[in-house]
Write a protein that holds these residues in place. Structure first.
Motif, PDB file in Angstrom:
ATOM      1  N   LEU A  76       0.816  -1.211   0.000  1.00  0.00           N
ATOM      2  CA  LEU A  76       0.000   0.000   0.000  1.00  0.00           C
ATOM      3  C   LEU A  76       0.852   1.265   0.000  1.00  0.00           C
ATOM      4  O   LEU A  76       0.564   2.209  -0.739  1.00  0.00           O
ATOM      5  N   GLU A  77       1.895   1.282   0.795  1.00  0.00           N
ATOM      6  CA  GLU A  77       2.760   2.475   0.867  1.00  0.00           C
ATOM      7  C   GLU A  77       3.456   2.726  -0.476  1.00  0.00           C
ATOM      8  O   GLU A  77       3.534   3.865  -0.940  1.00  0.00           O
ATOM      9  N   ARG A  78       3.962   1.674  -1.103  1.00  0.00           N
ATOM     10  CA  ARG A  78       4.616   1.816  -2.413  1.00  0.00           C
ATOM     11  C   ARG A  78       3.620   2.336  -3.450  1.00  0.00           C
ATOM     12  O   ARG A  78       3.942   3.232  -4.235  1.00  0.00           O
ATOM     13  N   ALA A  79       2.412   1.781  -3.442  1.00  0.00           N
ATOM     14  CA  ALA A  79       1.393   2.224  -4.396  1.00  0.00           C
ATOM     15  C   ALA A  79       1.003   3.678  -4.136  1.00  0.00           C
ATOM     16  O   ALA A  79       0.815   4.458  -5.079  1.00  0.00           O
ATOM     17  N   LEU A  80       0.886   4.062  -2.867  1.00  0.00           N
ATOM     18  CA  LEU A  80       0.584   5.448  -2.526  1.00  0.00           C
ATOM     19  C   LEU A  80       1.655   6.377  -3.087  1.00  0.00           C
ATOM     20  O   LEU A  80       1.345   7.406  -3.706  1.00  0.00           O
ATOM     21  N   GLN A  81       2.906   6.027  -2.890  1.00  0.00           N
ATOM     22  CA  GLN A  81       3.999   6.860  -3.396  1.00  0.00           C
ATOM     23  C   GLN A  81       3.948   6.966  -4.921  1.00  0.00           C
ATOM     24  O   GLN A  81       4.172   8.038  -5.480  1.00  0.00           O
ATOM     25  N   PHE A  82       3.651   5.867  -5.600  1.00  0.00           N
ATOM     26  CA  PHE A  82       3.584   5.888  -7.059  1.00  0.00           C
ATOM     27  C   PHE A  82       2.491   6.837  -7.542  1.00  0.00           C
ATOM     28  O   PHE A  82       2.734   7.710  -8.372  1.00  0.00           O
ATOM     29  N   TYR A  83       1.291   6.667  -7.033  1.00  0.00           N
ATOM     30  CA  TYR A  83       0.163   7.471  -7.517  1.00  0.00           C
ATOM     31  C   TYR A  83       0.194   8.909  -7.010  1.00  0.00           C
ATOM     32  O   TYR A  83      -0.112   9.837  -7.755  1.00  0.00           O
TER      33      TYR A  83
END
Length: 140
Positions: free
Chosen positions: A15-22
């Motif tokens: 979730l944290e990685r996806a948050l950073q990406f988007y």
């Protein structure tokens, strides 16, 4: 059922990685991760156009909530389309996505139907099509 979609939820592994990406990479507006006080509740929402949000939610949480077993995702199950106003904007968004950590799976190019498009995968392998369609230009 009325022809309306208000939230598109995609399953993510981190979730944290996806948050950073988007948020950081693509610049989508969000209030960040919420619901962490609940088991299987952590989620992040991104405002898209009026009345539509993109949600990222851990795959294991979706499996828990639905009662469906997790399985290996197939990136070709669906695509998310981002329509832009020009060919140059397609190239710009593709560069932005790649810089944010996306994998370019098809470089932007002229299409057989008279448009211009390319595909990238986000860190969780979801396919995005960045497209200029002269018959479907965005209102902005």
């Amino acid at each position: 059922m009325k022809p309306r979609i208000t939230v598109i939820t995609i399953g993510v592994d981190d979730l944290e990685r996806a948050l950073q990406f988007y948020r950081d990479g693509l610049g989508l507006p969000t209030e960040g991760i919420m619901g962490e006080e609940f088991e299987h509740g952590a989620v992040a929402f991104f405002d898209l156009q009026e009345g539509l949000r993109l949600a990222i939610w851990p795959r294991e949480s979706i499996a828990h909530d639905t009662g469906i077993s997790e399985y290996k995702p197939n990136p070709a199950e669906f695509t998310l389309g981002h329509n832009v106003s020009s060919k140059a904007q397609v190239d710009e968004v593709m560069r932005q996505a790649e810089k944010a950590g996306a994998r370019i799976v098809k470089q932007a190019q002229n299409t057989f139907w008279g448009g211009y498009a390319g595909y990238f995968q986000d860190p969780d392998t979801h396919l995005w099509e960045v497209v200029w369609n002269p018959d479907m230009l965005p209102e902005d």
